[in-house]
Design a protein around this motif. Structure first.
Motif, PDB file in Angstrom:
ATOM      1  N   PRO A   1       0.883  -1.220  -0.181  1.00  0.00           N
ATOM      2  CA  PRO A   1      -0.075  -0.151   0.070  1.00  0.00           C
ATOM      3  C   PRO A   1       0.934   1.196   0.083  1.00  0.00           C
ATOM      4  N   ALA A   2       0.284   2.316  -0.869  1.00  0.00           N
ATOM      5  CA  ALA A   2       1.018   3.506  -0.766  1.00  0.00           C
ATOM      6  C   ALA A   2       2.569   3.493  -1.216  1.00  0.00           C
ATOM      7  N   ASN A   3       2.825   2.586  -2.242  1.00  0.00           N
ATOM      8  CA  ASN A   3       4.131   2.352  -2.663  1.00  0.00           C
ATOM      9  C   ASN A   3       5.254   1.854  -1.858  1.00  0.00           C
ATOM     10  N   SER A   4       4.603   1.283  -0.730  1.00  0.00           N
ATOM     11  CA  SER A   4       5.513   0.686   0.474  1.00  0.00           C
ATOM     12  C   SER A   4       6.194  -0.515   0.327  1.00  0.00           C
ATOM     13  N   THR A   5       5.839  -1.089  -0.820  1.00  0.00           N
ATOM     14  CA  THR A   5       6.713  -2.515  -1.248  1.00  0.00           C
ATOM     15  C   THR A   5       7.218  -2.530  -2.619  1.00  0.00           C
ATOM     16  N   ASP A   6       7.291  -1.469  -3.209  1.00  0.00           N
ATOM     17  CA  ASP A   6       7.978  -1.146  -4.345  1.00  0.00           C
ATOM     18  C   ASP A   6       9.393  -1.203  -4.238  1.00  0.00           C
ATOM     19  N   ILE A   7       9.931  -2.192  -5.485  1.00  0.00           N
ATOM     20  CA  ILE A   7      11.273  -2.193  -5.380  1.00  0.00           C
ATOM     21  C   ILE A   7      11.434  -1.565  -7.018  1.00  0.00           C
ATOM     22  N   LEU A   8      12.889  -1.413  -7.151  1.00  0.00           N
ATOM     23  CA  LEU A   8      13.197  -0.554  -8.514  1.00  0.00           C
ATOM     24  C   LEU A   8      12.432  -1.165  -9.614  1.00  0.00           C
ATOM     25  N   VAL A   9      12.114  -2.451  -9.894  1.00  0.00           N
ATOM     26  CA  VAL A   9      11.590  -2.853 -11.144  1.00  0.00           C
ATOM     27  C   VAL A   9      10.174  -2.700 -11.223  1.00  0.00           C
ATOM     28  N   THR A  10       9.624  -2.660 -10.010  1.00  0.00           N
ATOM     29  CA  THR A  10       8.115  -2.312 -10.231  1.00  0.00           C
ATOM     30  C   THR A  10       7.883  -0.821 -10.109  1.00  0.00           C
ATOM     31  N   TYR A  11       8.914  -0.050  -9.526  1.00  0.00           N
ATOM     32  CA  TYR A  11       8.876   1.337  -9.555  1.00  0.00           C
ATOM     33  C   TYR A  11       9.024   2.019 -11.040  1.00  0.00           C
TER      34      TYR A  11
END
Length: 291
Positions: free
Chosen positions: A239-249
């Motif tokens: 939620p709210a970009n809190s589990t993004d890593i570089l590839v998903t970002y």
């Protein structure tokens, strides 16, 4: 030795090398051009932009968070898989009834599509009807449901755990290849000298398995660093970009926000970062073998 005998191997390798170089270098060149250009949502180049796309990525606070989580994600999964896969490989290397079936069972997760595995885990971690909550309540561990994927404090560790589980089969395969190459005479001689299992593992198995550990580290780092399906299928970086890593970002930059120039710049940075750490590890591993 005849001169042609020295040249022939390079001539035979040259077509494959040129093809691999084209496949790798041409996309890199295109990414470099786009990253230094002003680009609209439709991929049309509007002119030279210099380093503006790179500076825009660095200025985004979500980038630093994704960068840190990428290191945690990669380190956690690679180390976890290396540690867990070793005893699994040692057990599967022993001669026991049903060993072939056990090896097939361990390798099955590797044969299943990673997105499909991630979707199954998303169902299992559902906060209302997931199998994990149901199982833990039946065992008396929980008295209420936990929203595993609704908060970063539980979602990201569970994603790392899933990553470890799906990486174990591949790592175990590499280890089994290494264990099968160790001469059994060494263990027989060690037993005659009175060495125990732990001593044989420490003095014989680990040193001879070092090249295979190095291979698994390099391949797993490359694979995990760029792994997209688990996080995207379970939380899409929320939620709210809190589990993004570089590839998903990166995916969000390019296809959700339409910032293709910034996405290209981030791709170049990711490639350089991964290449740097891979070469660094290889150099350190070679130096350690020489010592």
């Amino acid at each position: 030795m005849h001169r042609s005998a020295l040249i022939n191997p390079y001539v035979l390798v040259l077509p494959g090398f040129l093809l691999a170089a084209f496949i790798i270098l041409w996309p890199l060149y295109q990414l470099g051009v786009i990253s230094l250009s002003e680009v609209n949502r439709f991929g049309q180049l509007k002119g030279f932009a210099g380093l503006e796309n790179y500076l825009a990525v660095f200025a985004d606070p979500d980038f630093l968070g994704a960068l840190w989580r990428t290191f945690v994600w990669t380190f956690g999964i690679v180390i976890g898989a290396l540690v867990v896969a070793m005893p699994v490989a040692l057990i599967l290397n022993e001669d026991f009834y049903g060993r072939s079936v056990a090896r097939v069972i361990v390798m099955l997760p590797w044969a299943v599509s990673l997105p499909m595995t991630a979707i199954i885990w998303r169902w299992a971690l559902n906060g209302q009807s997931g199998m994990l909550n149901s199982g833990l309540r039946d065992l008396g561990v929980l008295d209420h449901n936990i929203q595993w994927l609704a908060q970063a404090s539980t979602a990201f560790p569970m994603q790392i755990l899933i990553g470890i589980l799906v990486t174990i089969p591949f790592t175990t395969t590499i280890y089994l290849g290494g264990l099968s190459s160790i001469p059994t005479d060494l263990y027989e001689a060690a037993r005659l000298e009175g060495a125990g299992r732990w001593q044989m593992f420490r003095e014989i198995t680990l040193p001879l398995m070092r090249p295979f550990v190095n291979i698994s580290v390099v391949l797993n780092v490359i694979y995990v660093f760029n792994s997209f399906p688990i996080i995207w299928a379970t939380t899409q970086g929320g939620p709210a970009n809190s589990t993004d890593i570089l590839v998903t970002y990166l995916y969000k930059l390019a296809f959700r926000y339409g910032k293709l120039g910034e996405a290209s710049g981030l791709s170049i940075m990711m490639f350089a970062l991964l290449l740097f750490f891979t070469l660094l590890y290889v150099v350190l591993a070679v130096r350690g073998d020489e010592e």
